[in-house]
Design a protein around this motif. Structure first.
Motif, short mmCIF file in Angstrom:
data_model
loop_
_atom_site.label_atom_id
_atom_site.label_comp_id
_atom_site.label_asym_id
_atom_site.label_seq_id
_atom_site.Cartn_x
_atom_site.Cartn_y
_atom_site.Cartn_z
N VAL A 276 -2.60 1.13 -13.06
CA VAL A 276 -1.29 1.37 -12.45
C VAL A 276 -0.49 0.07 -12.54
N LEU A 277 0.65 0.15 -13.19
CA LEU A 277 1.45 -1.05 -13.47
C LEU A 277 2.39 -1.37 -12.32
N PHE A 278 2.36 -2.62 -11.86
CA PHE A 278 3.31 -3.16 -10.88
C PHE A 278 3.97 -4.35 -11.56
N PRO A 279 5.17 -4.17 -12.15
CA PRO A 279 5.74 -5.19 -13.04
C PRO A 279 6.56 -6.27 -12.35
N TYR A 280 6.04 -6.78 -11.23
CA TYR A 280 6.74 -7.81 -10.47
C TYR A 280 5.75 -8.82 -9.92
N ALA A 281 6.25 -9.99 -9.57
CA ALA A 281 5.41 -10.98 -8.91
C ALA A 281 5.12 -10.52 -7.48
N PRO A 282 3.88 -10.60 -7.03
CA PRO A 282 3.55 -10.19 -5.65
C PRO A 282 4.34 -10.95 -4.59
N SER A 283 4.83 -12.13 -4.94
CA SER A 283 5.56 -12.96 -3.97
C SER A 283 6.96 -12.44 -3.67
N ARG A 284 7.48 -11.52 -4.47
CA ARG A 284 8.82 -10.99 -4.25
C ARG A 284 8.77 -9.95 -3.13
N SER A 285 9.14 -10.36 -1.95
CA SER A 285 8.92 -9.52 -0.76
C SER A 285 9.65 -8.19 -0.85
N VAL A 286 10.82 -8.15 -1.50
CA VAL A 286 11.58 -6.91 -1.57
C VAL A 286 10.83 -5.84 -2.36
N LYS A 287 9.90 -6.26 -3.23
CA LYS A 287 9.13 -5.31 -4.04
C LYS A 287 7.95 -4.71 -3.27
N ASN A 288 7.59 -5.32 -2.14
CA ASN A 288 6.58 -4.77 -1.22
C ASN A 288 5.23 -4.56 -1.89
N TYR A 289 4.70 -5.64 -2.44
CA TYR A 289 3.39 -5.58 -3.10
C TYR A 289 2.27 -5.11 -2.18
N PRO A 290 2.23 -5.53 -0.91
CA PRO A 290 1.14 -5.04 -0.04
C PRO A 290 1.10 -3.51 0.06
N ARG A 291 2.26 -2.87 0.03
CA ARG A 291 2.28 -1.41 0.08
C ARG A 291 1.70 -0.82 -1.21
N ALA A 292 2.02 -1.43 -2.34
CA ALA A 292 1.46 -0.97 -3.61
C ALA A 292 -0.06 -1.10 -3.60
N GLU A 293 -0.56 -2.21 -3.08
CA GLU A 293 -2.01 -2.39 -2.96
C GLU A 293 -2.63 -1.30 -2.10
N ARG A 294 -1.98 -1.02 -1.00
CA ARG A 294 -2.49 -0.03 -0.06
C ARG A 294 -2.55 1.37 -0.69
N ILE A 295 -1.52 1.72 -1.41
CA ILE A 295 -1.46 3.05 -2.04
C ILE A 295 -2.51 3.19 -3.13
N VAL A 296 -2.64 2.18 -3.95
CA VAL A 296 -3.64 2.24 -5.03
C VAL A 296 -5.05 2.26 -4.47
N GLU A 297 -5.27 1.53 -3.39
CA GLU A 297 -6.60 1.56 -2.77
C GLU A 297 -6.92 2.96 -2.23
N THR A 298 -5.92 3.59 -1.62
CA THR A 298 -6.11 4.95 -1.09
C THR A 298 -6.43 5.92 -2.22
N VAL A 299 -5.68 5.84 -3.30
CA VAL A 299 -5.89 6.74 -4.43
C VAL A 299 -7.24 6.46 -5.09
N GLY A 300 -7.61 5.20 -5.16
CA GLY A 300 -8.88 4.84 -5.79
C GLY A 300 -10.08 5.47 -5.11
N ASP A 301 -9.97 5.70 -3.81
CA ASP A 301 -11.07 6.32 -3.07
C ASP A 301 -11.28 7.79 -3.46
N ARG A 302 -10.31 8.38 -4.18
CA ARG A 302 -10.37 9.80 -4.53
C ARG A 302 -10.90 10.02 -5.95
#
Length: 337
Positions: free
Chosen positions: A174-200
């Motif tokens: 799953v591609l996230f084409p931004y630096a994690p440090s860019r707060s407006v891109k909300n990288y922690p949320r992307a991590e959370r969603i991919v982790e949830t999907v990965g469990d399935r």
């Protein structure tokens, strides 16, 4: 849009002083290069200081920039093009030449939004990325999303792309084409969603964060990925989404900027607000194992067409249009309601 014959009725060459907070922004540099083919000579000035440092740029950096602009702007320039609201004051510190202001999206949100709105009132022409942004201003604005180089961003062989970027292990990427440090891109949320999907899934679902690579390498990453995930808090008209569409990469996104309208007729694609809906949508996209039909939906956003629209805005700012039309009509066909 006016035809090209009409746009050629001007003095040549046109000299533009472009002001920016990021002189390496790919969409801006592509636009400048395309404008050069239309006889526009551009000088780029960037705000001094390091925007990636802990404190970012200081007010002193912007004051220094104002002086730099005034010292650079000699009589040979025809207009100033300010890219981003924070550099608009520097563009307006002079009244010798007209000012075109391009707002990128984040400059109409948060603490700098009032500055952007005030400055927009004093510019000859204003460009925004989406109709949503236009409605946030109390002046008319041209809706001109950033154009896509459809020859560069195009479908590629997935196996070859995976090999080229080293993504050869089993599973989903799953591609996230931004630096994690860019707060407006909300990288922690992307991590959370991919982790949830990965469990399935039995196979791994990996979040691939790509930033700082040459822009012409991004199509290879998009060909190699199974989906693009956008979890931004706010956007104007995110280029990554349009580029993914051009590469036929499925997109899962929050409903920011013009994304909902861009993806309205695209399959597979998901626009959702909640974590649960985003997770379910990403799971559905990955299980479908299909590319999207998004390329058809971005044909109107070719770099050539959007550059023509920006060029028309320049002509309006200079007052060289023989029969000026309503401002919104200039770029009406750039919209996607």
């Amino acid at each position: 849009m006016a035809n090209k014959a009409a746009t050629m009725r001007r003095r040549s060459p046109m000299r533009v002083l472009t002001l920016t907070t990021n002189e390496e922004a790919p969409f801006m540099t592509q636009q400048i290069e395309a404008l050069s083919d239309r006889g526009v000579e551009t000088t780029v000035l960037a705000v001094p200081g390091d925007p990636t440092s802990t404190g970012g740029r200081s007010p002193v950096d912007y004051l220094r920039f104002l002086t730099h602009v005034r010292n650079t702007l000699d009589p040979s320039y025809d207009l100033v093009h300010a890219h981003y609201g924070l550099v608009a004051p520097a563009a307006l510190c002079q009244r010798r030449v007209p000012v075109v202001l391009s707002l990128w999206g984040s400059d109409l949100n948060g603490s700098i939004a009032p500055l952007s709105r005030v400055c927009a009132r004093h510019c000859e022409e204003v460009i925004v990325m989406s109709s949503t942004m236009a409605r946030e201003l109390d002046v008319d604005a041209h809706v001109v999303p950033d154009g896509i180089d459809l020859s560069t961003f195009a479908p590629r062989d997935r196996d070859e792309a995976r090999s080229a970027v080293g993504w050869t292990e089993p599973g989903y990427d799953v591609l996230f084409p931004y630096a994690p440090s860019r707060s407006v891109k909300n990288y922690p949320r992307a991590e959370r969603i991919v982790e949830t999907v990965g469990d399935r899934f039995r196979e791994p679902v990996r979040l691939r964060t790509i930033s700082g690579v040459p822009h012409d390498r991004m199509p290879t990453y998009m060909a190699a990925a199974d989906a693009l995930l956008l979890t931004s808090r706010s956007e104007g008209s995110p280029n990554a989404v349009k580029e993914a569409m051009a590469c036929e990469l499925p997109v899962v996104s929050t409903p920011v900027g013009d994304v909902p309208s861009r993806l309205a007729d695209v399959e597979p694609a998901v626009v959702a607000e909640s974590d649960r809906a985003l997770s379910n949508g990403l799971e559905e996209v990955l299980r479908s194992d299909r590319r999207s039909n998004g390329r058809r939906a971005v044909q109107s956003l070719s770099l050539d067409r959007t550059t023509d629209a920006v060029y028309e805005v320049y002509l309006r700012a200079l007052g060289t249009r023989e029969s000026p039309s309503d401002r919104n009509a200039v770029t009406a066909d750039m919209r996607h309601e």
